[in-house]
Motif scaffolding. Structure first.
Motif, PDB file in Angstrom:
ATOM      1  N   PHE A 120       0.833  -1.203   0.000  1.00 53.05           N
ATOM      2  CA  PHE A 120       0.000   0.000   0.000  1.00 53.05           C
ATOM      3  C   PHE A 120       0.870   1.256   0.000  1.00 53.05           C
ATOM      4  O   PHE A 120       0.632   2.206  -0.755  1.00 53.05           O
ATOM      5  CB  PHE A 120      -0.913  -0.023   1.234  1.00 53.05           C
ATOM      6  N   ILE A 121       1.908   1.258   0.846  1.00 51.36           N
ATOM      7  CA  ILE A 121       2.824   2.403   0.925  1.00 51.36           C
ATOM      8  C   ILE A 121       3.519   2.637  -0.414  1.00 51.36           C
ATOM      9  O   ILE A 121       3.638   3.767  -0.888  1.00 51.36           O
ATOM     10  CB  ILE A 121       3.861   2.176   2.044  1.00 51.36           C
ATOM     11  N   SER A 187      -6.690  16.139   3.363  1.00 56.66           N
ATOM     12  CA  SER A 187      -7.263  14.883   3.821  1.00 56.66           C
ATOM     13  C   SER A 187      -6.305  14.220   4.804  1.00 56.66           C
ATOM     14  O   SER A 187      -5.129  14.029   4.507  1.00 56.66           O
ATOM     15  CB  SER A 187      -7.530  13.958   2.630  1.00 56.66           C
ATOM     16  N   LYS A 188      -6.823  13.894   5.998  1.00 56.65           N
ATOM     17  CA  LYS A 188      -6.022  13.240   7.041  1.00 56.65           C
ATOM     18  C   LYS A 188      -6.710  11.930   7.425  1.00 56.65           C
ATOM     19  O   LYS A 188      -7.897  11.929   7.748  1.00 56.65           O
ATOM     20  CB  LYS A 188      -5.881  14.153   8.255  1.00 56.65           C
ATOM     21  N   VAL A 189      -5.940  10.849   7.412  1.00 50.84           N
ATOM     22  CA  VAL A 189      -6.532   9.526   7.551  1.00 50.84           C
ATOM     23  C   VAL A 189      -5.726   8.665   8.517  1.00 50.84           C
ATOM     24  O   VAL A 189      -4.488   8.724   8.535  1.00 50.84           O
ATOM     25  CB  VAL A 189      -6.588   8.816   6.173  1.00 50.84           C
ATOM     26  N   THR A 269     -10.670 -11.620   6.655  1.00 54.89           N
ATOM     27  CA  THR A 269     -10.609 -12.978   7.219  1.00 54.89           C
ATOM     28  C   THR A 269      -9.488 -13.822   6.625  1.00 54.89           C
ATOM     29  O   THR A 269      -9.214 -14.908   7.115  1.00 54.89           O
ATOM     30  CB  THR A 269     -11.953 -13.690   6.991  1.00 54.89           C
ATOM     31  N   ASN A 270      -8.837 -13.312   5.565  1.00 56.06           N
ATOM     32  CA  ASN A 270      -7.706 -14.023   4.968  1.00 56.06           C
ATOM     33  C   ASN A 270      -6.820 -13.033   4.225  1.00 56.06           C
ATOM     34  O   ASN A 270      -7.130 -11.834   4.150  1.00 56.06           O
ATOM     35  CB  ASN A 270      -8.191 -15.139   4.034  1.00 56.06           C
ATOM     36  N   ASN A 271      -5.721 -13.522   3.669  1.00 55.48           N
ATOM     37  CA  ASN A 271      -4.748 -12.641   3.017  1.00 55.48           C
ATOM     38  C   ASN A 271      -5.345 -11.888   1.840  1.00 55.48           C
ATOM     39  O   ASN A 271      -5.132 -10.674   1.682  1.00 55.48           O
ATOM     40  CB  ASN A 271      -3.540 -13.461   2.551  1.00 55.48           C
ATOM     41  N   SER A 272      -6.100 -12.589   0.997  1.00 57.97           N
ATOM     42  CA  SER A 272      -6.663 -11.939  -0.185  1.00 57.97           C
ATOM     43  C   SER A 272      -7.679 -10.873   0.209  1.00 57.97           C
ATOM     44  O   SER A 272      -7.755  -9.806  -0.417  1.00 57.97           O
ATOM     45  CB  SER A 272      -7.305 -12.979  -1.111  1.00 57.97           C
ATOM     46  N   LYS A 273      -8.457 -11.145   1.251  1.00 57.77           N
ATOM     47  CA  LYS A 273      -9.440 -10.165   1.708  1.00 57.77           C
ATOM     48  C   LYS A 273      -8.748  -8.930   2.273  1.00 57.77           C
ATOM     49  O   LYS A 273      -9.199  -7.802   2.069  1.00 57.77           O
ATOM     50  CB  LYS A 273     -10.340 -10.797   2.771  1.00 57.77           C
ATOM     51  N   LEU A 274      -7.627  -9.150   2.960  1.00 57.80           N
ATOM     52  CA  LEU A 274      -6.871  -8.020   3.507  1.00 57.80           C
ATOM     53  C   LEU A 274      -6.343  -7.133   2.384  1.00 57.80           C
ATOM     54  O   LEU A 274      -6.369  -5.900   2.479  1.00 57.80           O
ATOM     55  CB  LEU A 274      -5.722  -8.540   4.369  1.00 57.80           C
ATOM     56  N   LYS A 275      -5.865  -7.753   1.303  1.00 54.50           N
ATOM     57  CA  LYS A 275      -5.403  -6.977   0.150  1.00 54.50           C
ATOM     58  C   LYS A 275      -6.546  -6.177  -0.460  1.00 54.50           C
ATOM     59  O   LYS A 275      -6.371  -5.018  -0.845  1.00 54.50           O
ATOM     60  CB  LYS A 275      -4.800  -7.912  -0.901  1.00 54.50           C
ATOM     61  N   GLU A 276      -7.703  -6.788  -0.548  1.00 50.93           N
ATOM     62  CA  GLU A 276      -8.877  -6.096  -1.094  1.00 50.93           C
ATOM     63  C   GLU A 276      -9.246  -4.888  -0.243  1.00 50.93           C
ATOM     64  O   GLU A 276      -9.658  -3.848  -0.764  1.00 50.93           O
ATOM     65  CB  GLU A 276     -10.059  -7.063  -1.181  1.00 50.93           C
ATOM     66  N   ILE A 281      -9.489   1.066   0.318  1.00 49.20           N
ATOM     67  CA  ILE A 281      -9.097   2.310   0.978  1.00 49.20           C
ATOM     68  C   ILE A 281      -8.282   3.176   0.018  1.00 49.20           C
ATOM     69  O   ILE A 281      -8.433   4.400  -0.032  1.00 49.20           O
ATOM     70  CB  ILE A 281      -8.287   2.012   2.258  1.00 49.20           C
ATOM     71  N   ASP A 282      -7.430   2.532  -0.766  1.00 49.05           N
ATOM     72  CA  ASP A 282      -6.605   3.247  -1.741  1.00 49.05           C
ATOM     73  C   ASP A 282      -7.475   3.999  -2.745  1.00 49.05           C
ATOM     74  O   ASP A 282      -7.177   5.126  -3.137  1.00 49.05           O
ATOM     75  CB  ASP A 282      -5.696   2.247  -2.461  1.00 49.05           C
ATOM     76  N   LYS A 283      -8.583   3.380  -3.150  1.00 50.26           N
ATOM     77  CA  LYS A 283      -9.507   4.035  -4.088  1.00 50.26           C
ATOM     78  C   LYS A 283     -10.259   5.182  -3.433  1.00 50.26           C
ATOM     79  O   LYS A 283     -10.521   6.211  -4.053  1.00 50.26           O
ATOM     80  CB  LYS A 283     -10.509   3.009  -4.620  1.00 50.26           C
ATOM     81  N   LEU A 284     -10.622   5.001  -2.169  1.00 49.45           N
ATOM     82  CA  LEU A 284     -11.421   6.007  -1.473  1.00 49.45           C
ATOM     83  C   LEU A 284     -10.622   7.270  -1.172  1.00 49.45           C
ATOM     84  O   LEU A 284     -11.168   8.376  -1.211  1.00 49.45           O
ATOM     85  CB  LEU A 284     -11.958   5.424  -0.151  1.00 49.45           C
TER      86      LEU A 284
END
Length: 327
Positions: A120-121, A187-189, A269-276, A281-284
């Motif tokens: 993400f970074i 924007s502060k997040v 609940t899993n690695n793929s969901k965490l990436k999603e 958030i990246d889109k928002l």
């Protein structure tokens, strides 16, 4: 092109009296061999050396001029360019309690969170990003920075058990707020990731959420962990034994924190969901910023030095070969 030491260019004025002296000197020169009449030589073709007679002096003037230009430090001018980029201020608040070692995510919750957050970074080069860690207490691992190389290096050193165990969600939010409250960004997040319920700290999660809201900070909360039971590694007599522990995430509180601050709550609940979740958030969080970019100045003396050297060698060659004078 600009000159870093432009005052050195005034040295070019010293060449004027030198040129005047050279002209006057050659006007006053008397002939080495005096003749009563030179008409007998009128039909003789002039040698090419006559045309090269003043070449060494001209070359010397050019060399001196180039040396002065080198002393003045010629540089390329800065290239300014207005562009529109996307950038915000983000604090990552990450739970590092021992429960984050559960292996329902691979290799465990903490390492999975680190990997996805690092990705993400890397995808947000224009953002100021910092890291807050919390367990039974909270501290700042890295303040807001655009130097993501340093940030990612610090990210690798994150591990569980570096502070008192527990889950102080409110302290994690409060610590992140302290880093964002004076920010001038549009924007502060805060992106808060935890796998448990608040059981430590002097500030409740909802109180911390109200503080974040008062500073215009949005909080995205992520509950990480599978549904039901999760395998947890337990060291017994030098070996690793696994026990199943219940996954207890206070989704109600995490949801309320997000609602209070106009953020969102996500469950991974899993690695793929965490990436999603991080992709969402990246889109928002995309804010347009007008910035002025520029390139650094570069020294440009090399060509001047090379030409000066070539002309100096040429002058030396002419003076000591074709135009050599014999007393």
């Amino acid at each position: 092109m600009v000159f870093a030491n432009i005052e050195y260019l005034f040295l070019l004025l010293l060449l004027i009296p030198y040129i005047v002296w050279y002209i006057l000197k050659h006007k006053k020169n008397n002939a080495t061999l005096q003749m009563s009449d030179t008409n007998i030589y009128s039909d003789i073709k002039k040698s090419y050396k006559i045309y090269l007679l003043h070449a060494p002096f001209i070359l010397r003037i050019i060399v001196l001029s180039l040396v002065i230009l080198i002393l003045a430090r010629p540089q390329t001018t800065n290239n300014w360019q207005n562009s529109e980029v996307e950038g915000i201020d983000i604090m990552l608040a990450i739970d590092v309690s021992t429960s984050m070692l559960a292996e329902d995510l691979k290799p465990n919750r903490l390492e999975a969170a680190k990997d996805v957050a690092a990705e993400f970074i890397s995808g947000r080069p224009n953002d100021n990003i910092g890291i807050t860690l919390f367990a039974g207490e909270s501290f700042t691992q890295c303040p807001l920075t655009v130097d993501h190389t340093v940030l990612l290096n610090l990210f690798q050193s994150i591990n569980s058990g570096i502070v008192e165990d527990g889950t102080a969600v409110g302290m994690g939010i409060a610590n992140a707020v302290s880093r964002l409250k004076d920010s001038k960004a549009k924007s502060k997040v805060i992106i808060l990731l935890t796998d448990g319920t608040n059981n430590k700290g002097d500030i409740s999660p909802l109180t911390a959420a109200d503080i974040a809201k008062s500073f215009g900070i949005r909080v995205y909360t992520i509950g990480v962990g599978t549904n039901g039971m999760a395998p947890y590694p337990l060291r017994v007599a030098g070996t690793i034994q696994y026990i199943n522990t219940p996954v207890e995430i206070d989704e109600k509180t995490l949801t309320q924190i997000a609602i209070t601050t106009n953020g969102n709550y996500f469950r991974a609940t899993n690695n793929s969901k965490l990436k999603e979740v991080y992709k969402e958030i990246d889109k928002l969080e995309r804010t347009k910023l007008n910035v002025k970019q520029y390139s650094k100045r570069h020294e440009e003396y090399q060509w001047f030095a090379l030409i000066a050297l070539l002309f100096l060698l040429l002058e030396f060659y002419l003076r000591n070969s074709i135009l050599k004078k014999i007393p």
